[in-house]
Design a protein around this motif. Structure first.
Motif, mmCIF file in Angstrom:
data_model
loop_
_atom_site.group_PDB
_atom_site.id
_atom_site.type_symbol
_atom_site.label_atom_id
_atom_site.label_comp_id
_atom_site.label_asym_id
_atom_site.label_seq_id
_atom_site.Cartn_x
_atom_site.Cartn_y
_atom_site.Cartn_z
ATOM 1 N N THR A 180 6.883 -42.998 -21.641
ATOM 2 C CA THR A 180 7.777 -41.852 -21.719
ATOM 3 C C THR A 180 9.161 -42.251 -21.231
ATOM 4 O O THR A 180 9.290 -42.739 -20.103
ATOM 5 C CB THR A 180 7.240 -40.689 -20.856
ATOM 6 O OG1 THR A 180 5.915 -40.363 -21.281
ATOM 7 C CG2 THR A 180 8.134 -39.467 -20.985
ATOM 8 N N PRO A 181 10.207 -42.045 -22.031
ATOM 9 C CA PRO A 181 11.553 -42.411 -21.572
ATOM 10 C C PRO A 181 11.969 -41.579 -20.368
ATOM 11 O O PRO A 181 11.627 -40.396 -20.252
ATOM 12 C CB PRO A 181 12.440 -42.107 -22.784
ATOM 13 C CG PRO A 181 11.505 -42.023 -23.946
ATOM 14 C CD PRO A 181 10.207 -41.525 -23.397
ATOM 15 N N VAL A 187 12.939 -47.389 -18.536
ATOM 16 C CA VAL A 187 11.592 -47.235 -19.075
ATOM 17 C C VAL A 187 10.756 -46.437 -18.098
ATOM 18 O O VAL A 187 10.763 -46.691 -16.893
ATOM 19 C CB VAL A 187 10.943 -48.610 -19.325
ATOM 20 C CG1 VAL A 187 9.528 -48.442 -19.854
ATOM 21 C CG2 VAL A 187 11.780 -49.412 -20.317
ATOM 22 N N GLY A 188 10.047 -45.457 -18.596
ATOM 23 C CA GLY A 188 9.222 -44.619 -17.752
ATOM 24 C C GLY A 188 7.862 -45.228 -17.474
ATOM 25 O O GLY A 188 7.619 -46.408 -17.743
ATOM 26 N N THR A 208 -4.053 -38.839 -24.273
ATOM 27 C CA THR A 208 -2.955 -39.732 -23.929
ATOM 28 C C THR A 208 -2.652 -39.499 -22.458
ATOM 29 O O THR A 208 -2.418 -38.353 -22.043
ATOM 30 C CB THR A 208 -1.704 -39.444 -24.773
ATOM 31 O OG1 THR A 208 -1.995 -39.710 -26.152
ATOM 32 C CG2 THR A 208 -0.551 -40.334 -24.340
ATOM 33 N N VAL A 209 -2.705 -40.557 -21.664
ATOM 34 C CA VAL A 209 -2.523 -40.421 -20.221
ATOM 35 C C VAL A 209 -1.459 -41.398 -19.739
ATOM 36 O O VAL A 209 -1.177 -42.416 -20.380
ATOM 37 C CB VAL A 209 -3.841 -40.677 -19.455
ATOM 38 C CG1 VAL A 209 -4.913 -39.683 -19.847
ATOM 39 C CG2 VAL A 209 -4.320 -42.108 -19.658
ATOM 40 N N GLU A 210 -0.888 -41.084 -18.593
ATOM 41 C CA GLU A 210 -0.020 -42.024 -17.912
ATOM 42 C C GLU A 210 -0.892 -43.022 -17.158
ATOM 43 O O GLU A 210 -1.928 -42.659 -16.592
ATOM 44 C CB GLU A 210 0.918 -41.294 -16.958
ATOM 45 C CG GLU A 210 1.934 -40.420 -17.666
ATOM 46 C CD GLU A 210 2.909 -39.750 -16.719
ATOM 47 O OE1 GLU A 210 2.586 -39.642 -15.516
ATOM 48 O OE2 GLU A 210 4.000 -39.349 -17.173
ATOM 49 N N ALA A 211 -0.491 -44.278 -17.141
ATOM 50 C CA ALA A 211 -1.278 -45.340 -16.517
ATOM 51 C C ALA A 211 -1.476 -45.077 -15.029
ATOM 52 O O ALA A 211 -0.740 -44.293 -14.410
ATOM 53 C CB ALA A 211 -0.586 -46.680 -16.729
ATOM 54 N N CYS A 212 -2.473 -45.734 -14.451
ATOM 55 C CA CYS A 212 -2.812 -45.535 -13.044
ATOM 56 C C CYS A 212 -1.619 -45.837 -12.135
ATOM 57 O O CYS A 212 -0.871 -46.795 -12.369
ATOM 58 C CB CYS A 212 -3.982 -46.429 -12.653
ATOM 59 S SG CYS A 212 -5.521 -46.056 -13.504
ATOM 60 N N PRO A 221 0.689 -36.838 -19.224
ATOM 61 C CA PRO A 221 2.149 -36.799 -19.326
ATOM 62 C C PRO A 221 2.671 -35.400 -19.062
ATOM 63 O O PRO A 221 2.003 -34.408 -19.347
ATOM 64 C CB PRO A 221 2.414 -37.238 -20.772
ATOM 65 C CG PRO A 221 1.202 -38.021 -21.163
ATOM 66 C CD PRO A 221 0.055 -37.367 -20.444
ATOM 67 N N ALA A 222 3.858 -35.308 -18.515
ATOM 68 C CA ALA A 222 4.415 -34.018 -18.108
ATOM 69 C C ALA A 222 4.451 -33.029 -19.264
ATOM 70 O O ALA A 222 4.182 -31.842 -19.090
ATOM 71 C CB ALA A 222 5.816 -34.217 -17.536
#
Length: 239
Positions: A180-181, A187-188, A208-212, A221-222
């Motif tokens: 996610t930008p 880089v997010g 779809t998830v944000e990494a650990c 993701p938000a």
């Protein structure tokens, strides 16, 4: 009364039966509300490329980071990057490494580690794992509190490593996804496409998830996590 009896039988502490992700969207889908601690769970990268392989490895490391105690990691090749594992909460002081000559020896070492009962997690990486071997790992994990995690590596032929039968309680496929930008240049947080391919007593699902993060926890993701709240606000305004 039942809770008091369990506390007496197990001493002052009650053994946890599952290891939740701490993400309601994931835990609600998993039978039992999390990953069974006394069971085998398998993970594979969505493809044989380095990005998916690293994503699957870090997903496993994040699970192990949230387990209790030391972690036995059995490898066939010395390609683990300790600082990368530490970034998802699995510090070097917790990891015991063992190197196996082949997949058969790797599975044997995993089984011995599970039967030891003094480890929080046992992780192995293998290409060829017969059904009988997964049954042995599942039996070795049952009744304890050591979670068994098996990384199914891709072979040279390019076949899906999760296509072969297994006794694992859950089977996961992980792929890297665009991050996610950030609001400003940069880089997010890295993102993964996470698929629960199979689970005993439940249905498959994908996210779809944000990494650990540094605690071993992934997150939605938000834009997805805020969607129910945003919808609620919109409904209230319409009313």
């Amino acid at each position: 009364m039942r809770a008091q009896l369990r506390a007496i039988e197990c001493g002052r502490y009650r053994r946890r039966e599952v290891l939740p992700f701490g993400v309601p969207a994931l835990d609600a889908v998993l039978a039992g509300g999390g990953l069974a601690l006394d069971a085998l769970h398998e993970v594979a990268g969505a493809g044989p490329d380095m990005a998916d392989d690293c994503a699957a490895t870090l997903f496993l490391a994040g699970i192990a980071a949230r387990a209790w105690g030391p972690v036995l990691w059995v490898v066939r090749r010395r390609d683990l990057f300790a600082p990368g594992l530490a970034q998802v909460g699995l510090g070097p002081h917790r990891v015991l490494y063992a190197e196996a000559a082949d997949d058969a020896e790797l599975l044997q070492l995993m089984e011995e580690g599970l039967r030891h009962r003094g480890l929080g997690a046992v992780i192995g990486e293998a290409k060829r794992v017969p059904m009988t071997a997964t049954r042995r790992l599942q039996l070795a994990a049952e009744g304890g509190r050591t979670i068994a995690l098996l990384l199914r590596r891709h072979g040279r032929a390019g076949a899906d490593p999760l296509a072969v039968p297994s006794a694992a309680s859950t089977r996961w496929r992980v792929a890297s996804a665009p991050s996610t930008p950030l609001p400003v240049a940069g880089v997010g947080r890295a993102q993964w496409n996470l698929a629960l391919v199979r689970q005993k007593g439940g249905e498959p699902r994908d996210w779809t998830v944000e990494a650990c993060d540094e605690t071993g926890r992934c997150a939605l993701p938000a834009r997805l996590a805020d969607r129910p709240a945003a919808a609620g606000r919109a409904n209230r305004r319409a009313a």
